[in-house]
Enzyme design. Structure first.
Site, PDB file in Angstrom:
ATOM      1  N   ASP A 248      46.690  34.691  66.252  1.00  0.00           N
ATOM      2  CA  ASP A 248      46.506  35.931  66.816  1.00  0.00           C
ATOM      3  C   ASP A 248      47.380  37.147  66.246  1.00  0.00           C
ATOM      4  OD1 ASP A 248      44.808  34.681  68.323  1.00  0.00           O
ATOM      5  OD2 ASP A 248      45.478  35.316  70.284  1.00  0.00           O
TER       6      ASP A 248
ATOM      7  N   GLY B 116      43.351  34.871  61.626  1.00  0.00           N
ATOM      8  CA  GLY B 116      42.375  33.848  61.841  1.00  0.00           C
ATOM      9  C   GLY B 116      42.087  33.661  63.327  1.00  0.00           C
ATOM     10  N   ASP B 117      42.377  34.725  64.063  1.00  0.00           N
ATOM     11  CA  ASP B 117      41.970  34.793  65.633  1.00  0.00           C
ATOM     12  C   ASP B 117      41.759  36.192  66.128  1.00  0.00           C
ATOM     13  OD1 ASP B 117      41.659  33.933  68.335  1.00  0.00           O
ATOM     14  OD2 ASP B 117      41.910  32.039  67.720  1.00  0.00           O
ATOM     15  N   ASP B 118      42.213  36.432  67.205  1.00  0.00           N
ATOM     16  CA  ASP B 118      42.166  37.853  67.619  1.00  0.00           C
ATOM     17  C   ASP B 118      43.186  38.747  67.062  1.00  0.00           C
ATOM     18  OD1 ASP B 118      39.859  37.690  69.743  1.00  0.00           O
ATOM     19  OD2 ASP B 118      41.409  36.571  71.070  1.00  0.00           O
TER      20      ASP B 118
ATOM     21  N   SER C 151      38.917  40.112  61.978  1.00  0.00           N
ATOM     22  CA  SER C 151      38.872  38.866  62.496  1.00  0.00           C
ATOM     23  C   SER C 151      37.490  38.104  62.335  1.00  0.00           C
ATOM     24  CB  SER C 151      39.282  38.952  63.953  1.00  0.00           C
ATOM     25  OG  SER C 151      39.250  37.722  64.553  1.00  0.00           O
TER      26      SER C 151
END
Length: 496
Positions: free
Chosen positions: A266, A286-288, A319
């Site tokens: 995140d 790689g996420d939020d 994202s």
């Protein structure tokens, strides 16, 4: 100790023009094909030269940065080299950072101190900050987190999670950490803090870690925090995690991680924070990109600290795995009074999302989205009430969250597969949702692409594509056109 001069605001960016009169082109390049080939070689070399510190962390094509005077932001300023720091990318500088922080900790009554990190690669294990401290990263300065977990201390689980988040028991601390601090600044001439997360991600996927990975920067139980003008990249876990903090400003920050195969990286996770501003940032992770949190199930309910009074504005976010900006799913202490405006989400799986589930408790209310742009996004607006991930089996399934008073104003974009998916249920209906001025270019011409279930709210004026039947329709003057009699209807379709 190094005394430094203050820069003028105009010195932050400078462009230089070069002129190449035709008469200076050697005869060797008189042939157009030869000239094109030479220019192409120069271009490729330039890309390699400037992108020397991508995810591999290799130091090939390392360039020397011009010495730029570092501003003096505190009464006293020090260089890391004054404490034995060596910026060769090999020497471990943990002790140098610790000695510098100790010296600054004694200056609180005199206004604190500034630690300047010069250009170079400063390898270090985790270290703590102190109150009344400015950490200043020069252009070309890179703080490198050592990627051997034996150097990372273990800490108790966060009290509002009751759990390491990935494993029962303790968690790894952050590379740069602080607790119970006041008046802390992390800034610079866009220097970098690099967590070298590649080893952590690989071990996580291979199930070789027995404890939850640590964030890159984590500040806890603190106030008056400013983080600006730096780059954060390749965090082992969440990148920037303010926890139970007040009066936090994050601006002009670039946050980077690979968009795939960098799990749980995140960008910014405000967690039980109050009075916070996030602005003028670029986030590709790689996420939020941003995930507002306030604790997990019964532990968050017991801790009881909401995230409130948060403004997020002027961001570009990407994202491909999760969402550009999320609320939840760990929101058991409540989330309220959040404004998200002037945000561009591009090439992403989801744009803006609220996620929760039975067992969370808490609330999400008084959330305002304004001036959103979606570009090549699979799902634009998401509210999900069955995000059933729990710390243990002790949560109360009757602790249902309240979702209400959520508005979306001026939402536009193109290349969106599903513009809206609001999935309430009989236990967790979504109440008082408003859409105003929305026009999204869609990629799939299916019937139910504005999807709703157990939603009560209104559409004001022109909204494209056609809204679901769950919502009341009003004209642009606010006059009721049609009252919905289908608030509990469901046309959710996860197949597209």
């Amino acid at each position: 100790m190094v005394e430094t001069l203050t820069l003028t605001p105009s010195s932050s960016w400078r462009w230089t023009q070069f002129h190449h009169p035709r008469r200076w082109i050697p005869s060797l390049f008189s042939n157009q094909k030869t000239l094109f080939t030479a220019l192409w070689i120069v271009f490729i070399f330039s890309v390699l030269y400037w992108q020397r510190d991508v995810t591999t962390g290799l130091l090939f094509f390392r360039r020397d940065f011009p010495v730029k005077q570092m501003p003096k932001l505190r009464p006293m300023a020090f260089n890391l080299t004054d404490f034995g720091g060596v910026g060769d990318g090999v020497t471990l500088n943990t002790a140098a950072f610790e000695r510098a922080v100790l010296a600054i900790s004694k200056l609180g009554k005199k206004g604190g101190g500034q630690l300047n990190v010069p250009p170079g690669y400063w390898l270090t294990a985790p270290f703590n900050l102190t109150s009344h401290m400015t950490l200043f990263l020069a252009e070309g300065a890179v703080i490198l987190g050592i990627d051997d977990e034996k150097y990372w201390p273990l800490m108790p689980p966060l009290p509002s999670y009751g759990y390491g988040r990935e494993h029962i028991g303790p968690r790894y601390g952050s590379l740069i950490h602080g607790q119970n601090l006041r008046d802390v600044v992390i800034t610079g001439h866009n220097g970098t803090i690099n967590g070298q997360g590649q080893t952590w991600w690989k071990k996580y996927k291979q199930r070789l870690l027995n404890n939850t990975r640590g964030p890159l920067v984590q500040i806890m139980w603190s106030s008056d925090i400013v983080i600006s003008n730096i780059t954060l990249r390749d965090s082992p876990f969440w990148t920037l995690h303010p926890y139970d903090c007040k009066n936090v400003t994050i601006k002009n920050v670039t946050i980077l991680a690979p968009i795939f195969h960098a799990p749980n990286t995140d960008g910014i996770d405000p967690d039980s924070c109050e009075d916070m501003l996030i602005e003028n940032c670029y986030i590709s992770v790689g996420d939020d990109g941003i995930a507002i949190k306030s604790g997990w199930d019964q532990y968050g309910i017991s801790y009881g600290r909401p995230s409130t009074n948060i403004v997020i504005r002027n961001l570009v976010v990407r994202s491909m795995v999760s969402a550009g900006i999320s609320i939840g799913s760990e929101m058991s202490g409540g989330v309220s009074n959040v404004t998200v405006e002037n945000v561009h989400v591009w090439n992403s799986r989801r744009a803006v999302r609220i996620k929760t589930a039975a067992g969370r408790g808490g609330y999400v209310r008084h959330i305002a989205y304004r001036n959103l742009t979606f570009e090549n996004v699979r799902v634009g607006i998401v509210i999900k009430t069955d995000y059933n991930e729990h710390p243990d089996g002790e949560f109360d399934p009757k602790a249902v969250p309240v979702l209400e008073d959520i508005s979306y104003v001026s939402v536009h974009g193109e290349g969106v597969r599903v513009p809206v998916r609001i999935h309430g249920n009989s236990e967790i209906p979504v109440k008082n949702v408003t859409f105003t001025d929305m026009s999204i270019g869609i990629t799939y011409k299916k019937k139910h692409i504005f999807q709703c279930a157990y939603v009560q709210g209104r559409v004001i004026g022109t909204v494209f594509p056609a809204p679901c039947e769950n919502l009341d329709l009003y004209d642009e003057q606010g006059h009721l056109i049609r009252r919905s009699d289908s608030q509990n209807a469901s046309d959710i379709d996860y197949d597209f």
